[in-house]
Design a protein around this motif. Structure first.
Motif, mmCIF file in Angstrom:
data_model
loop_
_atom_site.group_PDB
_atom_site.id
_atom_site.type_symbol
_atom_site.label_atom_id
_atom_site.label_comp_id
_atom_site.label_asym_id
_atom_site.label_seq_id
_atom_site.Cartn_x
_atom_site.Cartn_y
_atom_site.Cartn_z
ATOM 1 N N THR A 178 0.760 -1.050 0.070
ATOM 2 C CA THR A 178 0.124 -0.082 0.194
ATOM 3 C C THR A 178 1.042 1.436 -0.152
ATOM 4 O OG1 THR A 178 0.304 0.237 2.133
ATOM 5 C CG2 THR A 178 -1.958 -1.265 1.131
ATOM 6 N N LEU A 179 0.365 2.348 0.128
ATOM 7 C CA LEU A 179 1.124 3.398 -0.068
ATOM 8 C C LEU A 179 2.154 4.107 1.346
ATOM 9 C CD1 LEU A 179 1.845 5.591 -2.642
ATOM 10 C CD2 LEU A 179 -0.578 6.782 -1.991
ATOM 11 N N PRO A 180 0.617 4.138 2.444
ATOM 12 C CA PRO A 180 1.335 4.640 3.117
ATOM 13 C C PRO A 180 2.938 3.305 4.412
ATOM 14 C CG PRO A 180 -0.887 4.726 3.187
ATOM 15 C CD PRO A 180 -0.487 4.151 1.984
ATOM 16 N N ARG A 181 2.734 2.173 3.369
ATOM 17 C CA ARG A 181 3.663 1.049 3.693
ATOM 18 C C ARG A 181 4.946 1.365 2.766
ATOM 19 N NH1 ARG A 181 3.281 -5.331 2.114
ATOM 20 N NH2 ARG A 181 5.495 -5.826 3.191
ATOM 21 N N ALA A 182 4.713 1.838 1.766
ATOM 22 C CA ALA A 182 5.682 2.061 0.501
ATOM 23 C C ALA A 182 6.527 3.360 1.250
ATOM 24 C CB ALA A 182 4.840 2.462 -0.862
ATOM 25 N N TRP A 183 5.570 4.320 1.983
ATOM 26 C CA TRP A 183 6.019 5.441 2.412
ATOM 27 C C TRP A 183 7.214 5.110 3.480
ATOM 28 C CZ3 TRP A 183 7.595 10.264 0.967
ATOM 29 C CH2 TRP A 183 7.042 10.589 -0.872
ATOM 30 N N THR A 184 6.572 4.054 4.031
ATOM 31 C CA THR A 184 7.335 4.394 5.609
ATOM 32 C C THR A 184 8.853 3.216 5.402
ATOM 33 O OG1 THR A 184 5.033 3.827 7.226
ATOM 34 C CG2 THR A 184 6.844 2.716 8.050
ATOM 35 N N ILE A 185 8.584 1.804 4.474
ATOM 36 C CA ILE A 185 9.361 1.613 3.669
ATOM 37 C C ILE A 185 10.739 2.810 3.747
ATOM 38 C CG2 ILE A 185 10.778 -0.231 2.030
ATOM 39 C CD1 ILE A 185 8.337 -2.009 2.886
ATOM 40 N N TYR A 214 12.615 3.690 -5.885
ATOM 41 C CA TYR A 214 11.278 3.363 -7.052
ATOM 42 C C TYR A 214 10.217 2.928 -6.222
ATOM 43 C CZ TYR A 214 10.441 0.638 -11.190
ATOM 44 O OH TYR A 214 9.580 0.103 -12.905
ATOM 45 N N ARG A 215 10.097 1.920 -5.817
ATOM 46 C CA ARG A 215 8.590 0.901 -6.101
ATOM 47 C C ARG A 215 7.883 2.549 -5.280
ATOM 48 N NH1 ARG A 215 8.866 -4.406 -2.399
ATOM 49 N NH2 ARG A 215 6.966 -4.557 -3.635
ATOM 50 N N LEU A 216 8.237 2.924 -4.556
ATOM 51 C CA LEU A 216 7.027 4.436 -4.092
ATOM 52 C C LEU A 216 7.313 5.142 -5.077
ATOM 53 C CD1 LEU A 216 6.066 6.364 -1.649
ATOM 54 C CD2 LEU A 216 8.062 6.766 -1.704
ATOM 55 N N PHE A 217 7.323 5.785 -5.880
ATOM 56 C CA PHE A 217 7.320 6.768 -7.120
ATOM 57 C C PHE A 217 6.743 6.501 -7.634
ATOM 58 C CE2 PHE A 217 10.540 8.942 -4.178
ATOM 59 C CZ PHE A 217 9.443 9.797 -3.814
ATOM 60 N N SER A 218 6.841 5.149 -7.997
ATOM 61 C CA SER A 218 6.367 4.123 -9.570
ATOM 62 C C SER A 218 5.050 3.713 -9.311
ATOM 63 C CB SER A 218 7.337 2.493 -9.789
ATOM 64 O OG SER A 218 6.414 1.997 -8.524
ATOM 65 N N LYS A 219 4.739 4.313 -7.900
ATOM 66 C CA LYS A 219 3.151 3.866 -7.718
ATOM 67 C C LYS A 219 2.320 5.246 -8.286
ATOM 68 C CE LYS A 219 3.335 1.161 -3.946
ATOM 69 N NZ LYS A 219 2.952 -0.500 -4.564
ATOM 70 N N TYR A 220 2.875 6.459 -8.668
ATOM 71 C CA TYR A 220 2.327 8.018 -8.559
ATOM 72 C C TYR A 220 2.628 7.926 -10.270
ATOM 73 C CZ TYR A 220 2.949 9.045 -4.086
ATOM 74 O OH TYR A 220 2.465 9.890 -2.547
ATOM 75 N N ASP A 221 1.421 9.045 -10.582
ATOM 76 C CA ASP A 221 1.055 8.827 -12.165
ATOM 77 C C ASP A 221 2.379 10.126 -12.219
ATOM 78 O OD1 ASP A 221 -0.208 6.870 -12.329
ATOM 79 O OD2 ASP A 221 -2.610 7.994 -12.524
ATOM 80 N N ALA A 222 2.863 10.570 -13.501
ATOM 81 C CA ALA A 222 3.659 11.273 -14.589
ATOM 82 C C ALA A 222 1.959 12.365 -14.344
ATOM 83 C CB ALA A 222 3.573 10.787 -15.624
ATOM 84 N N ILE A 255 16.759 6.865 6.586
ATOM 85 C CA ILE A 255 17.186 6.664 7.366
ATOM 86 C C ILE A 255 18.667 6.136 7.999
ATOM 87 C CG2 ILE A 255 16.312 7.015 10.130
ATOM 88 C CD1 ILE A 255 13.258 8.304 9.175
ATOM 89 N N LEU A 256 18.369 4.800 8.051
ATOM 90 C CA LEU A 256 19.461 3.670 8.402
ATOM 91 C C LEU A 256 20.159 3.913 7.127
ATOM 92 C CD1 LEU A 256 18.643 1.620 10.724
ATOM 93 C CD2 LEU A 256 17.176 2.790 9.555
ATOM 94 N N THR A 257 20.113 5.060 5.730
ATOM 95 C CA THR A 257 21.284 4.930 4.714
ATOM 96 C C THR A 257 22.301 6.304 5.837
ATOM 97 O OG1 THR A 257 19.826 3.495 3.083
ATOM 98 C CG2 THR A 257 22.121 5.610 2.375
ATOM 99 N N TYR A 258 21.345 6.439 5.653
ATOM 100 C CA TYR A 258 21.657 8.222 6.435
ATOM 101 C C TYR A 258 22.955 7.601 7.986
ATOM 102 C CZ TYR A 258 20.274 10.700 2.546
ATOM 103 O OH TYR A 258 20.055 10.998 1.134
ATOM 104 N N ILE A 259 22.810 6.703 8.895
ATOM 105 C CA ILE A 259 22.906 6.419 9.968
ATOM 106 C C ILE A 259 24.347 6.330 9.973
ATOM 107 C CG2 ILE A 259 22.791 4.936 11.801
ATOM 108 C CD1 ILE A 259 19.555 5.975 12.159
#
Length: 167
Positions: free
Chosen positions: A65-72, A143-151, A78-82
């Motif tokens: 879902t969109l909220p799950r994709a945003w959370t991940i 990619y998984r998150l932003f591919s859910k949005y239309d151009a 965050i973990l990448t920067y940590i």
């Protein structure tokens, strides 16, 4: 599987650093004597736990879902920067341990504690490999998150021939 690989590397870097101590005629030196190495241990532990948890969540057969994709996506960022911050700061300390800084009368330590420095360098090197893994994971989750949005659909009703997107 891509989320389990950095977990294994984090655990290896964590164990190497936890066992990093040396005693000689000049005294003893352990990872816990330096705050940045304690941060590196904590960052590797947090990233290992997150990698395991996110691998379990990713393996569940539920639609994304969109909220799950945003959370991940946000947690991956965050973990990448940590982990990147932990590796970068630890690299600075290792550099100072090898080279010293005569301006502030900090002598090199690795001449006396070579085994300690080699283990710390190995742990930090593995941490940078983990950072690269997290960068790749972050790219995939974005990619998984932003591919859910239309151009955005643009209108070509302006006279200058330049398309302006309407939002």
């Amino acid at each position: 599987m891509l989320r389990l690989f950095p977990m294994a590397l984090c655990v290896v870097a964590l164990v190497i650093m936890l066992k990093d101590s040396q005693t000689n005629d000049y005294g003893s030196l352990s990872y816990s004597d330096l705050g940045i190495f304690r941060y590196l241990v904590h960052a590797n532990g947090i990233c290992a736990a997150y990698s395991l948890l996110s691998a379990i969540v990713a393996a569940l057969p539920r639609p994304t879902t969109l909220p799950r994709a945003w959370t991940i996506f946000l947690l991956d960022q965050i973990l990448t920067y940590i982990i990147l911050a932990a590796g970068a700061a630890s690299t600075e300390v290792i550099y100072l341990a090898y080279k010293g800084d005569t301006d502030v009368t900090w002598s090199e330590t690795c001449g006396s504690f070579g085994v300690f420095c080699k283990k710390a360098t190995a742990s930090v090197s593995i941490t940078f490999i983990v950072s690269l893994c997290y960068v790749g994971i972050s790219l995939l989750s974005s990619y998984r998150l932003f591919s859910k949005y239309d151009a955005p659909i643009g209108q070509n009703n302006n006279k200058g021939g330049i398309e302006i997107a309407n939002y």
